[in-house]
Design a protein around this motif. Structure first.
Motif, PDB file in Angstrom:
ATOM      1  N   ASP A 323       0.821  -1.217   0.000  1.00 33.17           N
ATOM      2  CA  ASP A 323       0.000   0.000   0.000  1.00 33.17           C
ATOM      3  C   ASP A 323       0.849   1.258   0.000  1.00 33.17           C
ATOM      4  O   ASP A 323       0.575   2.218  -0.739  1.00 33.17           O
ATOM      5  CB  ASP A 323      -0.929   0.003   1.220  1.00 33.17           C
ATOM      6  N   SER A 324       1.897   1.296   0.814  1.00 36.48           N
ATOM      7  CA  SER A 324       2.715   2.506   0.912  1.00 36.48           C
ATOM      8  C   SER A 324       3.427   2.790  -0.408  1.00 36.48           C
ATOM      9  O   SER A 324       3.530   3.947  -0.825  1.00 36.48           O
ATOM     10  CB  SER A 324       3.740   2.363   2.038  1.00 36.48           C
ATOM     11  N   ARG A 326       2.420   1.842  -3.417  1.00 37.43           N
ATOM     12  CA  ARG A 326       1.403   2.239  -4.400  1.00 37.43           C
ATOM     13  C   ARG A 326       0.978   3.687  -4.168  1.00 37.43           C
ATOM     14  O   ARG A 326       0.775   4.460  -5.109  1.00 37.43           O
ATOM     15  CB  ARG A 326       0.203   1.303  -4.322  1.00 37.43           C
ATOM     16  N   GLN A 327       0.846   4.068  -2.909  1.00 41.93           N
ATOM     17  CA  GLN A 327       0.484   5.454  -2.602  1.00 41.93           C
ATOM     18  C   GLN A 327       1.582   6.418  -3.045  1.00 41.93           C
ATOM     19  O   GLN A 327       1.295   7.526  -3.512  1.00 41.93           O
ATOM     20  CB  GLN A 327       0.215   5.591  -1.099  1.00 41.93           C
ATOM     21  N   GLN A 330       1.145   6.931  -6.736  1.00 45.88           N
ATOM     22  CA  GLN A 330      -0.004   7.803  -6.998  1.00 45.88           C
ATOM     23  C   GLN A 330       0.324   9.258  -6.660  1.00 45.88           C
ATOM     24  O   GLN A 330      -0.078  10.180  -7.386  1.00 45.88           O
ATOM     25  CB  GLN A 330      -1.210   7.313  -6.196  1.00 45.88           C
TER      26      GLN A 330
END
Length: 346
Positions: A323-324, A326-327, A330
């Motif tokens: 998640d980190s 991917r963030q 983004q």
């Protein structure tokens, strides 16, 4: 560094560049053959996330009486204990941390300690620097017999010089490194043309298609590796230097043109992108970085192709990232799109 599973390959088949729209031949000083360059409307400031927010560890206090390895906020990584007492990436990270803690306006005694450590760090950098005329190269003085990617010692590297350029920018007010910075930049003007006898030291390559590469692991006898990370990192470092001295901006234009021409060659649909074009492995060990760098190049150049390629790389593999990570991808995309729109490019 890369692992044992790497092997050198002679060819990647159909992985050929696609000339960017508007790219044409241009002459660079010191090179008889033209280089393909697209004249991008380059960003007028450093791109987002060029320097991460690196703060000194909690509880760190400046003690310049200690050996440098103990005095630094971030000592060299353990692997370098048996290689050499200097690590280019940690040079950069320590420079950021020292600059940030200095700007916190500590008491005079603490400030003096910070500046003394910064000067010692700059001194260690110079100890691992070799000069070739007006150019300076960071020199790595270790071999790795189990890793075929590491050239025989001593060897130079585009990413090592890029780290030095960025570190010198951070250290300049603390350790007087402005002159060093320009000399590391001038090393990128020592260009090896593929198929010719290479200079004694080189980190820049004109390939057989006319594109300019900043090579992370220049091979003996003039061979290249064409590592994407090292090339893009050098483009961004030269851009930061070029904001002070526009004479370096043609190298930035040429390096960005190369990546626009070759970005699709690194892509493997549905998989991690390639780490390099003259090496083979299953994929880049940091796929999120590969995505972020394409978005940074979009911010740098305003070229839609980099945004499109970043989205394709993300479509291939972002769903498999933590998640980190991917963030972070983004956030890089959003920052690039906003920056380009703010200057009327999107």
């Amino acid at each position: 560094m890369v692992g044992r599973e790497w092997r050198i390959v002679r060819s990647l088949g159909n992985r050929r560049p696609s000339r960017p729209e508007g790219a044409g031949p241009a002459q660079l000083a010191g090179l008889s053959a033209p280089v393909l360059i697209r004249r991008y409307p380059l960003a007028a400031k450093v791109v987002s996330s060029q320097h991460p927010a690196v703060d000194v560890p909690a509880g760190w206090t400046p003690d310049p009486t200690l050996p440098l390895e103990q005095a630094l906020p971030f000592p060299w990584e353990e692997a370098y204990a048996t290689r050499q007492p200097f690590q280019p990436v940690r040079l950069w990270r320590n420079a950021i941390a020292l600059r940030r803690v200095s700007e916190a306006r500590a008491d005079l005694a603490r400030q003096d300690g910070i500046e003394r450590i910064a000067r010692q760090l700059a001194g260690r950098m110079r100890d691992f620097t070799v000069h070739d005329g007006d150019a300076a190269f960071i020199e790595n003085r270790f071999d790795d017999p189990v890793d075929p990617v590491i050239p025989p010692a001593p060897w130079v590297s585009a990413i090592a010089n890029a780290f030095a350029i960025l570190a010198c920018g951070q250290l300049a007010p603390l350790a007087g490194t402005a002159g060093d910075r320009a000399a590391y930049g001038r090393a990128f003007r020592r260009i090896h043309a593929a198929g010719t006898v290479p200079p004694d030291r080189w980190i820049t390559l004109r390939d057989r298609h006319g594109y300019l590469w900043f090579d992370e692991y220049p091979r003996p006898a003039g061979g290249s590796t064409r590592v994407k990370n090292g090339h893009v990192f050098a483009v961004l470092a030269l851009h930061e230097l070029g904001l002070e001295d526009p004479a370096f901006l043609p190298l930035v234009q040429a390096g960005a043109t190369t990546m626009e021409a070759y970005a699709a060659c690194f892509r493997r649909p549905g998989l991690r992108s390639l780490y390099a074009l003259d090496l083979w492995r299953k994929g880049d060990y940091l796929p999120n970085r590969a995505m972020r760098q394409l978005y940074q190049l979009h911010e740098l150049t305003a070229a839609p192709a980099f945004l499109q390629q970043g989205d394709l790389f993300a479509e291939d593999f972002a769903h498999r990232l933590a998640d980190s990570a991917r963030q972070g991808v983004q956030a890089a995309r959003s920052a690039a799109v906003s920056a380009v729109a703010a200057r009327g490019g999107g």
